[in-house]
Enzyme design. Structure first.
Site, PDB file in Angstrom:
ATOM      1  N   ARG A 124      -3.606  -1.562   3.994  1.00  0.00           N
ATOM      2  CA  ARG A 124      -2.933  -2.839   3.774  1.00  0.00           C
ATOM      3  C   ARG A 124      -2.457  -2.890   2.327  1.00  0.00           C
ATOM      4  O   ARG A 124      -3.174  -2.492   1.408  1.00  0.00           O
ATOM      5  CB  ARG A 124      -3.857  -4.033   4.064  1.00  0.00           C
ATOM      6  CG  ARG A 124      -4.120  -4.283   5.546  1.00  0.00           C
ATOM      7  CD  ARG A 124      -2.838  -4.688   6.269  1.00  0.00           C
ATOM      8  NE  ARG A 124      -3.035  -4.973   7.688  1.00  0.00           N
ATOM      9  CZ  ARG A 124      -2.844  -4.108   8.667  1.00  0.00           C
ATOM     10  NH1 ARG A 124      -2.484  -2.860   8.381  1.00  0.00           N
ATOM     11  NH2 ARG A 124      -3.010  -4.468   9.932  1.00  0.00           N
TER      12      ARG A 124
ATOM     13  N   HIS B  87       5.945   0.495   6.874  1.00  0.00           N
ATOM     14  CA  HIS B  87       4.882   0.197   7.838  1.00  0.00           C
ATOM     15  C   HIS B  87       5.289   0.596   9.258  1.00  0.00           C
ATOM     16  O   HIS B  87       5.286  -0.213  10.182  1.00  0.00           O
ATOM     17  CB  HIS B  87       4.469  -1.278   7.807  1.00  0.00           C
ATOM     18  CG  HIS B  87       3.071  -1.475   8.337  1.00  0.00           C
ATOM     19  ND1 HIS B  87       2.452  -2.700   8.361  1.00  0.00           N
ATOM     20  CD2 HIS B  87       2.189  -0.594   8.884  1.00  0.00           C
ATOM     21  CE1 HIS B  87       1.233  -2.571   8.873  1.00  0.00           C
ATOM     22  NE2 HIS B  87       1.053  -1.289   9.200  1.00  0.00           N
TER      23      HIS B  87
ATOM     24  N   GLN C 121       4.868  -8.813   4.236  1.00  0.00           N
ATOM     25  CA  GLN C 121       5.710  -8.017   5.125  1.00  0.00           C
ATOM     26  C   GLN C 121       6.540  -8.933   6.004  1.00  0.00           C
ATOM     27  O   GLN C 121       6.018  -9.935   6.474  1.00  0.00           O
ATOM     28  CB  GLN C 121       4.844  -7.073   5.986  1.00  0.00           C
ATOM     29  CG  GLN C 121       4.149  -6.005   5.164  1.00  0.00           C
ATOM     30  CD  GLN C 121       3.471  -4.932   6.006  1.00  0.00           C
ATOM     31  OE1 GLN C 121       3.306  -3.813   5.564  1.00  0.00           O
ATOM     32  NE2 GLN C 121       3.063  -5.266   7.216  1.00  0.00           N
TER      33      GLN C 121
ATOM     34  N   ASN D 164      -3.421   2.819  17.765  1.00  0.00           N
ATOM     35  CA  ASN D 164      -2.542   3.655  16.942  1.00  0.00           C
ATOM     36  C   ASN D 164      -3.290   4.452  15.871  1.00  0.00           C
ATOM     37  O   ASN D 164      -2.707   4.863  14.878  1.00  0.00           O
ATOM     38  CB  ASN D 164      -1.426   2.816  16.310  1.00  0.00           C
ATOM     39  CG  ASN D 164      -1.966   1.625  15.527  1.00  0.00           C
ATOM     40  OD1 ASN D 164      -3.110   1.639  15.079  1.00  0.00           O
ATOM     41  ND2 ASN D 164      -1.148   0.607  15.358  1.00  0.00           N
TER      42      ASN D 164
END
Length: 339
Positions: free
Chosen positions: A249, A299, A278, A112
């Site tokens: 992050r 995210h 998360q 990604n």
């Protein structure tokens, strides 16, 4: 063999057409069951997951709905041999714990990077052009051009600092070349002069980059040395009125120091796609940053449909290798008991 797949829940708004959600499980169910294996899918990352991990040989997790795998959790999963991150970034798994328990940790390297690099440019522009307040004003029936324009700038001519120039950072730099910006970068390993020319970047020490950049984009992994890398002192060292983008992050940025820097007006804005922990709790302070100072997302930067297809392909490739007793692709392996 028992495989446990943990991911985010489906959404009615998506009509069930999201490959990586827990219900679709990257299309792995037919592949595994046809070979006589069990696939368990869940959104539970708590006690319910611990029950499912008993007897599981493979755990598939994702950075977007992570399973935080520490020594306590691993101790309840005696049969676990392989942890696959369906995406990029396996920092939610403690590497030394995995190694000690004979667990291989792998991820779909490169799956990604394009998606996240595009999201970096999106969030940079959203901050610099003051897009979020302009959009909100349109939806709310307003027409406060003066109010929006007062904090809207051209990106051209600005200095953009990229911290980390790996696959994502490099692609971000390439996409910024067309905006006629001055791009600095800091990384543990300096690129060759030819690479710097191609990417349109110039190396700078971190303190120099922080001091000179109008926009800073974080594109480095969470590892020893990067935890709270942007804490109170470094945030205060940024240019007054600068913007910070973080698709890397959440824990790389000190949570409370960031709130203070935005509330005081020292920083003009923050666009974060990553949080810690998360999913972020409803009362996370980044959910209520000062109005007009943020362009937060949940995210989703690496979850385009194209990225999910690449992730699915990589996960299946690793499962096939594991089932056939073959080594996993070396570039996918993050932690191995043998090294």
């Amino acid at each position: 063999m028992k495989v446990v797949y943990v991911s985010y829940p489906p959404s009615d708004a998506a009509g069930g057409d999201v490959p990586a959600s827990a219900d679709n499980a990257l299309g792995l169910r037919e592949f595994l069951t046809s070979r006589g294996h069990d696939l368990v899918t869940t959104t539970d990352t708590g006690a319910g997951l611990d029950e499912e991990l008993a007897g599981a040989e493979v755990l598939i997790t994702t950075p977007f709905w992570p399973v935080y795998l520490d020594a306590e959790r691993v101790s309840t999963a005696a049969d676990l041999r392989l942890v696959i991150t369906a995406g990029v970034g396996s920092d939610h798994t403690d590497p030394e714990t995995a190694r000690q328990h004979g667990i291989t940790v792998a991820e779909v390297t490169g799956s990604n990077v394009v998606s996240v690099a595009e999201h970096n440019v999106l969030q940079i522009l959203a901050l610099v052009r003051n897009f979020v307040p302009a959009h909100a004003n349109a939806r709310e029936g307003g027409w406060d051009v003066a109010g929006v324009a007062a904090s809207s700038h051209d990106l051209e001519g600005k200095t953009v600092g990229i911290v980390g120039l790996g696959a994502i950072g490099a692609r971000t730099a390439l996409r910024l070349k067309g905006f006629d910006v001055r791009t600095l970068y800091y990384a543990n390993h300096r690129r060759s002069p030819a690479e710097e020319e191609t990417l349109g970047v110039r190396y700078a020490r971190l303190d120099t980059l922080v001091r000179e950049s109008d926009v800073i984009c974080l594109a480095l992994p969470l590892m020893e040395g990067s935890q709270a890398l942007f804490g109170p002192e470094r945030l205060q060292a940024m240019k007054p009125g600068a913007w910070l983008v973080n698709t890397a992050r959440g824990a790389i940025v000190d949570r409370d120091a960031l709130v203070e820097a935005l509330e005081s007006g020292h920083l003009a804005g923050y666009a974060g796609d990553t949080w810690y922990p998360q999913p972020a709790p409803a009362d996370h302070p980044w959910r209520s940053l000062p109005e007009g100072s943020e362009a937060m997302t949940i995210h989703c930067s690496g979850m385009t449909l194209e990225a999910q297809d690449r992730i699915a392909e990589g996960v299946r490739e690793m499962l096939e290798a594991h089932l056939d007793g073959e080594p996993l692709p070396d570039d996918f392996v993050m932690v191995s008991p043998d090294r």
